[in-house]
Design a protein around this motif. Structure first.
Motif, PDB file in Angstrom:
ATOM      1  N   ALA A  66     -10.219 -13.326   0.540  1.00 19.80           N
ATOM      2  CA  ALA A  66      -9.388 -12.832   1.647  1.00 19.80           C
ATOM      3  C   ALA A  66      -7.918 -12.769   1.238  1.00 19.80           C
ATOM      4  N   GLU A  67      -7.439 -13.783   0.511  1.00 15.30           N
ATOM      5  CA  GLU A  67      -6.046 -13.785   0.052  1.00 15.30           C
ATOM      6  C   GLU A  67      -5.805 -12.658  -0.950  1.00 15.30           C
ATOM      7  N   ARG A  68      -6.758 -12.430  -1.852  1.00 22.01           N
ATOM      8  CA  ARG A  68      -6.646 -11.366  -2.849  1.00 22.01           C
ATOM      9  C   ARG A  68      -6.575 -10.003  -2.160  1.00 22.01           C
ATOM     10  N   THR A  69      -7.484  -9.794  -1.217  1.00 25.54           N
ATOM     11  CA  THR A  69      -7.510  -8.524  -0.487  1.00 25.54           C
ATOM     12  C   THR A  69      -6.215  -8.314   0.275  1.00 25.54           C
ATOM     13  N   LYS A  70      -5.731  -9.340   0.961  1.00 26.03           N
ATOM     14  CA  LYS A  70      -4.487  -9.228   1.726  1.00 26.03           C
ATOM     15  C   LYS A  70      -3.324  -8.899   0.803  1.00 26.03           C
ATOM     16  N   ALA A  71      -3.267  -9.516  -0.364  1.00 25.29           N
ATOM     17  CA  ALA A  71      -2.178  -9.248  -1.307  1.00 25.29           C
ATOM     18  C   ALA A  71      -2.200  -7.798  -1.778  1.00 25.29           C
ATOM     19  N   VAL A  72      -3.384  -7.275  -2.073  1.00 19.53           N
ATOM     20  CA  VAL A  72      -3.495  -5.883  -2.541  1.00 19.53           C
ATOM     21  C   VAL A  72      -3.123  -4.921  -1.416  1.00 19.53           C
ATOM     22  N   VAL A  73      -3.637  -5.157  -0.208  1.00 16.79           N
ATOM     23  CA  VAL A  73      -3.349  -4.268   0.923  1.00 16.79           C
ATOM     24  C   VAL A  73      -1.863  -4.328   1.285  1.00 16.79           C
ATOM     25  N   THR A  86       0.620  -5.144  -0.692  1.00 16.31           N
ATOM     26  CA  THR A  86       1.375  -4.514  -1.776  1.00 16.31           C
ATOM     27  C   THR A  86       1.321  -3.006  -1.659  1.00 16.31           C
ATOM     28  N   ARG A  87       0.132  -2.474  -1.342  1.00 18.56           N
ATOM     29  CA  ARG A  87       0.026  -1.025  -1.160  1.00 18.56           C
ATOM     30  C   ARG A  87       0.926  -0.570  -0.007  1.00 18.56           C
ATOM     31  N   ASP A  88       0.892  -1.291   1.109  1.00 18.20           N
ATOM     32  CA  ASP A  88       1.744  -0.936   2.249  1.00 18.20           C
ATOM     33  C   ASP A  88       3.228  -0.962   1.853  1.00 18.20           C
ATOM     34  N   PHE A  89       3.620  -1.980   1.086  1.00 15.47           N
ATOM     35  CA  PHE A  89       5.002  -2.102   0.643  1.00 15.47           C
ATOM     36  C   PHE A  89       5.383  -0.937  -0.268  1.00 15.47           C
ATOM     37  N   LEU A  90       4.508  -0.592  -1.206  1.00 17.39           N
ATOM     38  CA  LEU A  90       4.775   0.528  -2.108  1.00 17.39           C
ATOM     39  C   LEU A  90       4.856   1.844  -1.339  1.00 17.39           C
ATOM     40  N   GLU A  91       3.997   2.019  -0.332  1.00 19.93           N
ATOM     41  CA  GLU A  91       4.055   3.230   0.495  1.00 19.93           C
ATOM     42  C   GLU A  91       5.383   3.303   1.232  1.00 19.93           C
ATOM     43  N   MET A  92       5.845   2.170   1.742  1.00 23.55           N
ATOM     44  CA  MET A  92       7.121   2.130   2.450  1.00 23.55           C
ATOM     45  C   MET A  92       8.251   2.500   1.491  1.00 23.55           C
ATOM     46  N   ALA A 134     -12.563  -9.401  -0.174  1.00 24.16           N
ATOM     47  CA  ALA A 134     -12.965  -9.504   1.224  1.00 24.16           C
ATOM     48  C   ALA A 134     -12.688  -8.144   1.861  1.00 24.16           C
ATOM     49  N   PRO A 135     -13.436  -7.772   2.895  1.00 22.74           N
ATOM     50  CA  PRO A 135     -13.133  -6.503   3.571  1.00 22.74           C
ATOM     51  C   PRO A 135     -11.701  -6.534   4.114  1.00 22.74           C
ATOM     52  N   PRO A 136     -10.975  -5.426   4.018  1.00 22.42           N
ATOM     53  CA  PRO A 136      -9.608  -5.400   4.548  1.00 22.42           C
ATOM     54  C   PRO A 136      -9.596  -5.543   6.067  1.00 22.42           C
ATOM     55  N   LEU A 137      -8.480  -6.019   6.582  1.00 23.35           N
ATOM     56  CA  LEU A 137      -8.321  -6.140   8.028  1.00 23.35           C
ATOM     57  C   LEU A 137      -8.320  -4.754   8.648  1.00 23.35           C
ATOM     58  N   PRO A 138      -8.600  -4.660   9.946  1.00 17.91           N
ATOM     59  CA  PRO A 138      -8.557  -3.342  10.610  1.00 17.91           C
ATOM     60  C   PRO A 138      -7.187  -2.693  10.425  1.00 17.91           C
ATOM     61  N   ALA A 139      -7.171  -1.373  10.517  1.00 17.26           N
ATOM     62  CA  ALA A 139      -5.924  -0.614  10.338  1.00 17.26           C
ATOM     63  C   ALA A 139      -4.855  -1.112  11.292  1.00 17.26           C
ATOM     64  N   PRO A 174      -5.928   1.174  -4.980  1.00 15.64           N
ATOM     65  CA  PRO A 174      -7.097   1.356  -4.105  1.00 15.64           C
ATOM     66  C   PRO A 174      -6.713   1.468  -2.631  1.00 15.64           C
ATOM     67  N   ASN A 175      -7.456   2.313  -1.899  1.00 17.88           N
ATOM     68  CA  ASN A 175      -7.249   2.397  -0.453  1.00 17.88           C
ATOM     69  C   ASN A 175      -8.239   1.453   0.241  1.00 17.88           C
ATOM     70  N   ASN A 176      -8.175   1.349   1.555  1.00 22.49           N
ATOM     71  CA  ASN A 176      -9.033   0.400   2.280  1.00 22.49           C
ATOM     72  C   ASN A 176     -10.514   0.694   2.108  1.00 22.49           C
ATOM     73  N   ILE A 177     -10.889   1.958   2.006  1.00 18.28           N
ATOM     74  CA  ILE A 177     -12.308   2.298   1.819  1.00 18.28           C
ATOM     75  C   ILE A 177     -12.786   1.785   0.469  1.00 18.28           C
ATOM     76  N   GLU A 178     -11.987   1.988  -0.571  1.00 17.95           N
ATOM     77  CA  GLU A 178     -12.357   1.508  -1.898  1.00 17.95           C
ATOM     78  C   GLU A 178     -12.417  -0.020  -1.957  1.00 17.95           C
ATOM     79  N   ILE A 179     -11.499  -0.685  -1.280  1.00 17.41           N
ATOM     80  CA  ILE A 179     -11.526  -2.148  -1.232  1.00 17.41           C
ATOM     81  C   ILE A 179     -12.760  -2.621  -0.476  1.00 17.41           C
ATOM     82  N   ASP A 180     -13.109  -1.932   0.604  1.00 18.07           N
ATOM     83  CA  ASP A 180     -14.292  -2.291   1.391  1.00 18.07           C
ATOM     84  C   ASP A 180     -15.570  -2.160   0.553  1.00 18.07           C
ATOM     85  N   VAL A 181     -15.670  -1.086  -0.229  1.00 16.18           N
ATOM     86  CA  VAL A 181     -16.826  -0.888  -1.114  1.00 16.18           C
ATOM     87  C   VAL A 181     -16.869  -2.006  -2.161  1.00 16.18           C
TER      88      VAL A 181
END
Length: 88
Positions: A5-12, A14-20, A62-67, A45-52
């Motif tokens: 869960a911590e790994r997934t949160k860090a990746v998601v 980081t992606r949000d931060f990079l998008e910003m 871990a599955p990413p949190l809801p959008a 990776p996007n949320n779908i790829e992380i979920d897979v």
């Protein structure tokens, strides 16, 4: 030890931060930050790829949190700490 869960949160986050960073209106260091962020996001990776990946490797991901709700960033927001010559 990092949990899935911590790994997934860090990746998601980081992606949000990079998008910003990639979509900021104000150019900093002649666009260096935005161009690096855009380049990194190209293969991030996007949320779908992380979920897979989470389904295939639950011990790693871990599955990413809801959008997030529009207008409510999941990670940090920009706060100007000091005045500079460019924003005086």
């Amino acid at each position: 030890m990092t949990t899935p869960a911590e790994r997934t949160k860090a990746v998601v986050d980081t992606r949000d931060f990079l998008e910003m960073l990639a979509s900021m209106d104000e150019v900093t260091i002649n666009g260096l930050v935005q161009s690096v962020a855009s380049g990194l996001l190209r293969h991030f990776p996007n949320n779908i790829e992380i979920d897979v990946s989470a389904a295939a490797l639950p011990s790693v991901w871990a599955p990413p949190l809801p959008a997030r709700v529009v207008g409510q960033p999941r990670c940090a927001h920009v706060v100007r700490l000091a005045r500079t010559r460019t924003n005086e």
